[in-house]
Design an enzyme around this catalytic site. Structure first.
Site, PDB file in Angstrom:
ATOM      1  N   SER A   1      -5.347   2.132   8.810  1.00 46.67           N
ATOM      2  CA  SER A   1      -4.374   2.579   8.475  1.00 46.67           C
ATOM      3  C   SER A   1      -4.043   3.420   8.180  1.00 46.67           C
ATOM      4  O   SER A   1      -4.449   5.156   8.894  1.00 46.67           O
ATOM      5  CB  SER A   1      -5.571   2.622   6.678  1.00 46.67           C
ATOM      6  OG  SER A   1      -4.571   3.377   5.697  1.00 46.67           O
TER       7      SER A   1
ATOM      8  N   GLU B   1      -3.513   6.279   6.692  1.00 48.85           N
ATOM      9  CA  GLU B   1      -4.953   6.911   5.784  1.00 48.85           C
ATOM     10  C   GLU B   1      -5.657   7.482   6.715  1.00 48.85           C
ATOM     11  O   GLU B   1      -6.458   8.888   6.518  1.00 48.85           O
ATOM     12  CB  GLU B   1      -5.729   6.322   4.987  1.00 48.85           C
ATOM     13  CG  GLU B   1      -5.406   6.032   2.799  1.00 48.85           C
ATOM     14  CD  GLU B   1      -4.883   6.894   1.895  1.00 48.85           C
ATOM     15  OE1 GLU B   1      -5.870   7.459   2.233  1.00 48.85           O
ATOM     16  OE2 GLU B   1      -3.811   7.802   1.723  1.00 48.85           O
TER      17      GLU B   1
ATOM     18  N   TYR C   1     -13.452   6.171   2.703  1.00 50.23           N
ATOM     19  CA  TYR C   1     -12.184   5.071   3.358  1.00 50.23           C
ATOM     20  C   TYR C   1     -11.718   5.289   4.669  1.00 50.23           C
ATOM     21  O   TYR C   1     -11.744   4.944   5.800  1.00 50.23           O
ATOM     22  CB  TYR C   1     -10.841   4.647   2.035  1.00 50.23           C
ATOM     23  CG  TYR C   1      -9.900   3.541   2.517  1.00 50.23           C
ATOM     24  CD1 TYR C   1     -10.482   2.109   2.995  1.00 50.23           C
ATOM     25  CD2 TYR C   1      -9.169   3.972   2.887  1.00 50.23           C
ATOM     26  CE1 TYR C   1      -9.341   1.552   3.165  1.00 50.23           C
ATOM     27  CE2 TYR C   1      -7.930   3.191   3.187  1.00 50.23           C
ATOM     28  CZ  TYR C   1      -8.311   1.750   3.211  1.00 50.23           C
ATOM     29  OH  TYR C   1      -7.620   1.164   3.547  1.00 50.23           O
TER      30      TYR C   1
HETATM   31  P1  NAP Z   1      -7.015  -6.013  -0.669  1.00 49.77           P
HETATM   32  O1  NAP Z   1      -6.093  -6.627  -1.772  1.00 49.77           O
HETATM   33  O2  NAP Z   1      -7.823  -5.372  -1.199  1.00 49.77           O
HETATM   34  O3  NAP Z   1      -7.957  -7.215  -0.132  1.00 49.77           O
HETATM   35  C1  NAP Z   1      -8.636  -7.111  -0.014  1.00 49.77           C
HETATM   36  C2  NAP Z   1      -9.714  -8.601   1.440  1.00 49.77           C
HETATM   37  O4  NAP Z   1     -11.270  -7.867   1.663  1.00 49.77           O
HETATM   38  C3  NAP Z   1     -10.104  -9.507  -0.412  1.00 49.77           C
HETATM   39  O5  NAP Z   1     -10.085 -10.691   0.501  1.00 49.77           O
HETATM   40  C4  NAP Z   1     -11.543  -8.938  -0.769  1.00 49.77           C
HETATM   41  O6  NAP Z   1     -11.963 -10.131  -1.520  1.00 49.77           O
HETATM   42  C5  NAP Z   1     -11.899  -8.429   0.520  1.00 49.77           C
HETATM   43  N1  NAP Z   1     -13.322  -7.935   0.368  1.00 49.77           N
HETATM   44  C6  NAP Z   1     -13.643  -7.280   0.214  1.00 49.77           C
HETATM   45  N2  NAP Z   1     -14.994  -7.093   0.693  1.00 49.77           N
HETATM   46  C7  NAP Z   1     -15.912  -7.571   1.365  1.00 49.77           C
HETATM   47  C8  NAP Z   1     -16.925  -7.910   1.638  1.00 49.77           C
HETATM   48  N3  NAP Z   1     -17.415  -7.312   2.033  1.00 49.77           N
HETATM   49  N4  NAP Z   1     -16.720  -9.487   2.478  1.00 49.77           N
HETATM   50  C9  NAP Z   1     -15.951  -9.870   2.674  1.00 49.77           C
HETATM   51  N5  NAP Z   1     -14.584  -9.766   2.357  1.00 49.77           N
HETATM   52  C10 NAP Z   1     -14.286  -9.011   1.316  1.00 49.77           C
HETATM   53  O7  NAP Z   1      -5.607  -5.262   0.521  1.00 49.77           O
HETATM   54  P2  NAP Z   1      -5.106  -5.612   1.163  1.00 49.77           P
HETATM   55  O8  NAP Z   1      -3.791  -4.942   0.606  1.00 49.77           O
HETATM   56  O9  NAP Z   1      -4.633  -6.959   1.243  1.00 49.77           O
HETATM   57  O10 NAP Z   1      -5.669  -5.118   2.481  1.00 49.77           O
HETATM   58  C11 NAP Z   1      -5.417  -5.698   3.797  1.00 49.77           C
HETATM   59  C12 NAP Z   1      -6.094  -4.674   4.908  1.00 49.77           C
HETATM   60  O11 NAP Z   1      -5.230  -3.288   5.060  1.00 49.77           O
HETATM   61  C13 NAP Z   1      -7.747  -4.223   4.655  1.00 49.77           C
HETATM   62  O12 NAP Z   1      -8.139  -3.992   5.358  1.00 49.77           O
HETATM   63  C14 NAP Z   1      -6.638  -2.972   4.317  1.00 49.77           C
HETATM   64  O13 NAP Z   1      -8.230  -1.956   4.228  1.00 49.77           O
HETATM   65  C15 NAP Z   1      -5.853  -2.629   4.907  1.00 49.77           C
HETATM   66  N6  NAP Z   1      -4.794  -2.061   4.607  1.00 49.77           N
HETATM   67  C16 NAP Z   1      -4.498  -2.191   4.012  1.00 49.77           C
HETATM   68  C17 NAP Z   1      -3.027  -1.122   3.496  1.00 49.77           C
HETATM   69  C18 NAP Z   1      -2.003  -1.659   2.471  1.00 49.77           C
HETATM   70  O14 NAP Z   1      -1.133  -1.094   2.217  1.00 49.77           O
HETATM   71  N7  NAP Z   1      -1.461  -2.995   1.347  1.00 49.77           N
HETATM   72  C19 NAP Z   1      -1.827  -0.713   4.702  1.00 49.77           C
HETATM   73  C20 NAP Z   1      -3.192  -0.709   5.670  1.00 49.77           C
HETATM   74  C21 NAP Z   1      -4.469  -1.083   5.511  1.00 49.77           C
HETATM   75  P3  NAP Z   1     -11.549 -10.295  -2.876  1.00 49.77           P
HETATM   76  O15 NAP Z   1     -10.761 -10.915  -3.000  1.00 49.77           O
HETATM   77  O16 NAP Z   1     -13.103 -11.226  -2.649  1.00 49.77           O
HETATM   78  O17 NAP Z   1     -12.264  -8.696  -3.332  1.00 49.77           O
HETATM   79  N1  GDD Z   2      -4.045   4.273  -7.189  1.00 48.10           N
HETATM   80  C1  GDD Z   2      -2.989   5.376  -7.948  1.00 48.10           C
HETATM   81  N2  GDD Z   2      -3.558   4.692  -9.298  1.00 48.10           N
HETATM   82  N3  GDD Z   2      -2.746   6.196  -7.673  1.00 48.10           N
HETATM   83  C2  GDD Z   2      -2.778   6.986  -8.144  1.00 48.10           C
HETATM   84  C3  GDD Z   2      -2.198   7.263  -9.255  1.00 48.10           C
HETATM   85  C4  GDD Z   2      -2.833   5.813 -10.136  1.00 48.10           C
HETATM   86  O1  GDD Z   2      -2.858   6.382 -11.641  1.00 48.10           O
HETATM   87  N4  GDD Z   2      -1.821   8.687 -10.167  1.00 48.10           N
HETATM   88  C5  GDD Z   2      -1.116   8.697  -8.324  1.00 48.10           C
HETATM   89  N5  GDD Z   2      -1.380   8.304  -7.845  1.00 48.10           N
HETATM   90  C6  GDD Z   2      -1.342   8.561  -6.342  1.00 48.10           C
HETATM   91  C7  GDD Z   2      -2.497   9.055  -5.370  1.00 48.10           C
HETATM   92  O2  GDD Z   2      -3.176   9.571  -5.556  1.00 48.10           O
HETATM   93  C8  GDD Z   2      -2.446   8.822  -3.842  1.00 48.10           C
HETATM   94  O3  GDD Z   2      -1.250  10.138  -3.503  1.00 48.10           O
HETATM   95  C9  GDD Z   2      -0.504   7.380  -4.295  1.00 48.10           C
HETATM   96  O4  GDD Z   2      -0.121   7.746  -5.879  1.00 48.10           O
HETATM   97  C10 GDD Z   2      -0.775   6.334  -3.833  1.00 48.10           C
HETATM   98  O5  GDD Z   2      -1.941   5.151  -4.141  1.00 48.10           O
HETATM   99  P1  GDD Z   2      -2.810   4.208  -3.537  1.00 48.10           P
HETATM  100  O6  GDD Z   2      -1.581   3.271  -4.131  1.00 48.10           O
HETATM  101  O7  GDD Z   2      -4.108   3.866  -4.848  1.00 48.10           O
HETATM  102  O8  GDD Z   2      -2.983   3.799  -2.590  1.00 48.10           O
HETATM  103  P2  GDD Z   2      -3.391   4.872  -1.551  1.00 48.10           P
HETATM  104  O9  GDD Z   2      -1.992   5.070  -0.267  1.00 48.10           O
HETATM  105  O10 GDD Z   2      -4.530   5.533  -1.374  1.00 48.10           O
HETATM  106  O11 GDD Z   2      -3.821   3.636  -0.111  1.00 48.10           O
HETATM  107  C11 GDD Z   2      -3.028   2.260   0.232  1.00 48.10           C
HETATM  108  O12 GDD Z   2      -2.888   2.323   1.215  1.00 48.10           O
HETATM  109  C12 GDD Z   2      -3.274   2.621   1.907  1.00 48.10           C
HETATM  110  C13 GDD Z   2      -2.214   2.821   3.256  1.00 48.10           C
HETATM  111  O13 GDD Z   2      -1.451   3.917   3.205  1.00 48.10           O
HETATM  112  C14 GDD Z   2      -4.697   1.072   0.041  1.00 48.10           C
HETATM  113  O14 GDD Z   2      -3.412   0.233   0.208  1.00 48.10           O
HETATM  114  C15 GDD Z   2      -5.125   1.319   1.349  1.00 48.10           C
HETATM  115  O15 GDD Z   2      -5.915   0.415   1.876  1.00 48.10           O
HETATM  116  C16 GDD Z   2      -3.905   1.401   2.572  1.00 48.10           C
HETATM  117  O16 GDD Z   2      -4.792   1.856   3.713  1.00 48.10           O
END
Ligand code: NAP
Ligand code: GDD
Length: 325
Positions: free
Chosen positions: A130, A132, A153
């Site tokens: 990520s 992050e 995280y």
């Molecule tokens: P998501 O929608 O939150 O999906 C997370 C998945 O992990 C869900 O299928 C969840 O199952 C499963 N999971 C959680 N805890 C588990 C456990 N203990 N054992 C097995 N499965 C478990 O996340 P996403 O947005 O698709 O992201 C996919 C991956 O990319 C994650 O690792 C995330 O951290 C990473 N990532 C995401 C982003 C982004 O912007 N989306 C960016 C960078 C990295 P349930 O459905 O049962 O909850």
């Molecule tokens: N969730 C959330 N809720 N975020 C908020 C809010 C709120 O009400 N208000 C402001 N924010 C700001 C957060 O403080 C953060 O700076 C930004 O919006 C994005 O928050 P999220 O959408 O929760 O995503 P993230 O950037 O913290 O994390 C996501 O992206 C990562 C990759 O950069 C997740 O998908 C992570 O799993 C992923 O790794």
């Protein structure tokens, strides 16, 4: 027929990746956890149940906390490719459940890597790293940018990321990490900020909600479309040499910009509806993430296709359709 094993298949990315691999002719196996309610709604388009023998798609119960189940599944499935997408993926929540986050997002990756190593070192392994992890490092961030994680995280993700490097170097495994910047879609979890905004804008438009409460509006993120990003995951596992890549659009917007665009798309002024709530602020914020995806463009031939405005419109349209039915 190549075989893939996806953890986190019920999540946003897992569902898009499963669809992509099926269209490419893979047999796809996904890991789901047991929950008290059915949590496979994102897979409705490709999964009808275990009796559907025409599909090359199979679901298995398991958990990243359960190493014996992971080892058994890897042994039974004999995957050519493993995609580790499962995680406790919410940054703010990780401050509240840090130990659980470390166990699943960090040690869970170790359990899966071990299951793969013990079975076959020729299995290719993708880790969902990520942006992050860059945390406080100034933008733009590339593969060369130092990590400065700002949450439990991202500390767990950095641990998992370094494990993949270590397994590559120690055991000659094809283990790679995609360092993905934020990517969104209509399937995005409702508590991430983009989906929270598009759902609220749709609800407010039809009179089902009055106000939207948010935390920090100044944070900037490089938001792309999840459907584009799963293609990059697959490409990384098709290369001759294992290598980690940054995946992003190269453009950043603030949370405020996102509000303006989403509400503006529905002819509303966001300032009339958005209010601040301290409870959504984080103990340590990541202010500015902006990816430099040059390496991915040059070596993978990958670039994001959906623009910021198209992404916001896609998400608002979907939420408006859902709330109007
Ligand atoms: P998501 O929608 O939150 O999906 C997370 C998945 O992990 C869900 O299928 C969840 O199952 C499963 N999971 C959680 N805890 C588990 C456990 N203990 N054992 C097995 N499965 C478990 O996340 P996403 O947005 O698709 O992201 C996919 C991956 O990319 C994650 O690792 C995330 O951290 C990473 N990532 C995401 C982003 C982004 O912007 N989306 C960016 C960078 C990295 P349930 O459905 O049962 O909850
Ligand atoms: N969730 C959330 N809720 N975020 C908020 C809010 C709120 O009400 N208000 C402001 N924010 C700001 C957060 O403080 C953060 O700076 C930004 O919006 C994005 O928050 P999220 O959408 O929760 O995503 P993230 O950037 O913290 O994390 C996501 O992206 C990562 C990759 O950069 C997740 O998908 C992570 O799993 C992923 O790794």
């Amino acid at each position: 027929m190549p075989t893939a094993f996806i953890t986190g298949v019920s999540g946003q990315d897992g569902s898009y990746l499963a669809e992509l691999l099926l269209t490419k002719g893979y047999q796809v196996h996904g890991l789901i956890r047991r929950s008290s309610s059915i949590n496979t709604w994102r897979l409705d388009g490709i999964y009808r149940g275990p009796q559907d023998r025409n599909k090359n798609f199979f679901l298995h119960y398991g958990d990243l906390a359960d190493s014996s189940a992971l080892a058994r599944l890897v042994r039974e499935i004999q995957p050519d490719e493993v995609y580790n997408l499962a995680a406790q993926s919410h940054v703010k929540v990780s401050f509240e459940i840090p130990e659980f986050t470390a166990d699943i997002t960090g040690t869970g990756t170790l359990r899966l890597l071990e299951a793969v190593r013990m079975n076959s070192r020729s299995t290719r392994f993708y880790q969902a790293s990520s942006s992050e992890m860059f945390g406080a490092s100034p933008p733009p961030q590339s593969e060369k940018t130092p990590f400065h994680p700002r949450s439990p995280y991202s500390c767990a993700k950095a641990f998992a990321h370094m494990l993949c490097v270590n397994y590559r170097e120690s055991y000659d495994m094809f283990a790679v990490s995609g360092i993905l910047f934020n990517h969104e879609s209509p399937r995005r979890g409702e508590t991430f900020v983009t989906r929270k905004i598009t759902r609220a804008a749709a609800n407010i438009k039809v009179g089902k909600q009055d106000l939207l409460y948010l935390g920090n509006l100044d944070a900037k993120r490089d938001w792309g479309y999840a459907g584009d990003y799963v293609e990059a995951m697959w490409l990384m596992l098709q290369q001759d040499e294992p290598r980690d890549y940054v995946i992003g659009t190269g453009q950043a917007h603030s949370v405020r910009d996102f509000c303006e665009t989403a509400f503006g798309y529905l002819d509303m002024n966001w300032q009339d509806f958005v209010r601040h709530d301290q409870r959504y602020e984080r103990p340590a914020e990541v202010d500015y993430l902006l990816g430099d995806p040059t390496l991915a463009r040059e070596e993978l031939g990958w670039s994001s296709k959906v623009s910021f405005e198209e992404l916001v419109a896609m998400m608002v349209d979907s939420d408006l359709a859902a709330v109007s039915t």
